[in-house]
Write an enzyme that holds these catalytic residues in place. Sequence first.
Site: not given
Ligand code: RIB
Length: 324
Positions: A217, A219, A222, A249, A288
């Site tokens: 990734t 940022g 892309g 995530d 989000s």
């Molecule tokens: O990737 C973001 C996450 O990293 C946050 O939600 C925080 O809890 C950390 O674990």
Amino acid sequence: MITVFGSINLDLVAVVERLPLPGETAAGPDHQNFPGGKGANQALAARRAGADVAMTAAVGTDVFAAPALANLEAAGVDLSGVRRLDGATGIAMIGVEASGENLIIVASGVNARVSASWLKGKLPQGSLLLMQMETPAAEIRAAIAAAREAGATVILNTAPAGDPAVSELASLSDIVIANESEAMEIAAKLGLPGEPEAFVRTVAEGRLGSARLAVVTLGAKGVIAHDGTALYSVPTPKVRVVDTTGAGDAFCGAFAAALDRGDELGAALAFGVAAGSLACTANGAQGSAPDAAAIRQLAATLPISRSLLHANTAPEAENSLGKA
Ligand code: RIB
């Protein structure tokens, strides 16, 4: 089906004008608490993106446990594998500055005591096991072994950077998702090229143990990926960035959901990029997380570039790893 073995945190977030340097203090007007943790964020993102998701993890016996689980419960993530251990729920102290950039300090709490043995009977053949690096390396290693035995495919997101075992764990996985600095870190340890395109090619060539599909990734630039047949890249769309926390995530969860339903690799990458971008447009790592319809709408606007490794590669060999 996707099983997430990973962390659950409560995120304590303060918005500041500028993130502090070591030794500095940055003051913001107030703070907000959001459910978080890379494992929980990815489980929620995958669920919102349309997958059946179960989580194996731990929360503590403190007041943070219930809010940390609230979004997962509401979204219908199977939490029967989440144990309540005597001790503190993981927390993350997060500063976010005006540009959306963040700084995170994690106190692991009971995330440090999760056990891969809890995965027994929870990894159906052909399912995906999605993990990150916020749980102990020894348990991730044992979880990979459990997935191998059960016939599940292992996706390792190598965030956060810094665990000395990350290269070894990446080399034991099937699919590796890293950001640029994590790719550099893994490559440096193993004497492989760390520049994103060279890194994904190297993995696809089988030089990172059993891993055969790598995604880096980038940022705002892309993502790039290679599955041994072709090099893929998908750019990031322009969005109004409010908070980048959890964008990676959201990518991982949505990408896993797309692979789980059998999407072709390029489409799965575009779906992940769209989810990650939408996740930057609101505060908090989970608030989000976009739903499948919104992701699909944005993903449809993204150009997918695909260049073949060998001109004579048979088309039917394409994206075999994309159909996990
Ligand atoms: O990737 C973001 C996450 O990293 C946050 O939600 C925080 O809890 C950390 O674990």
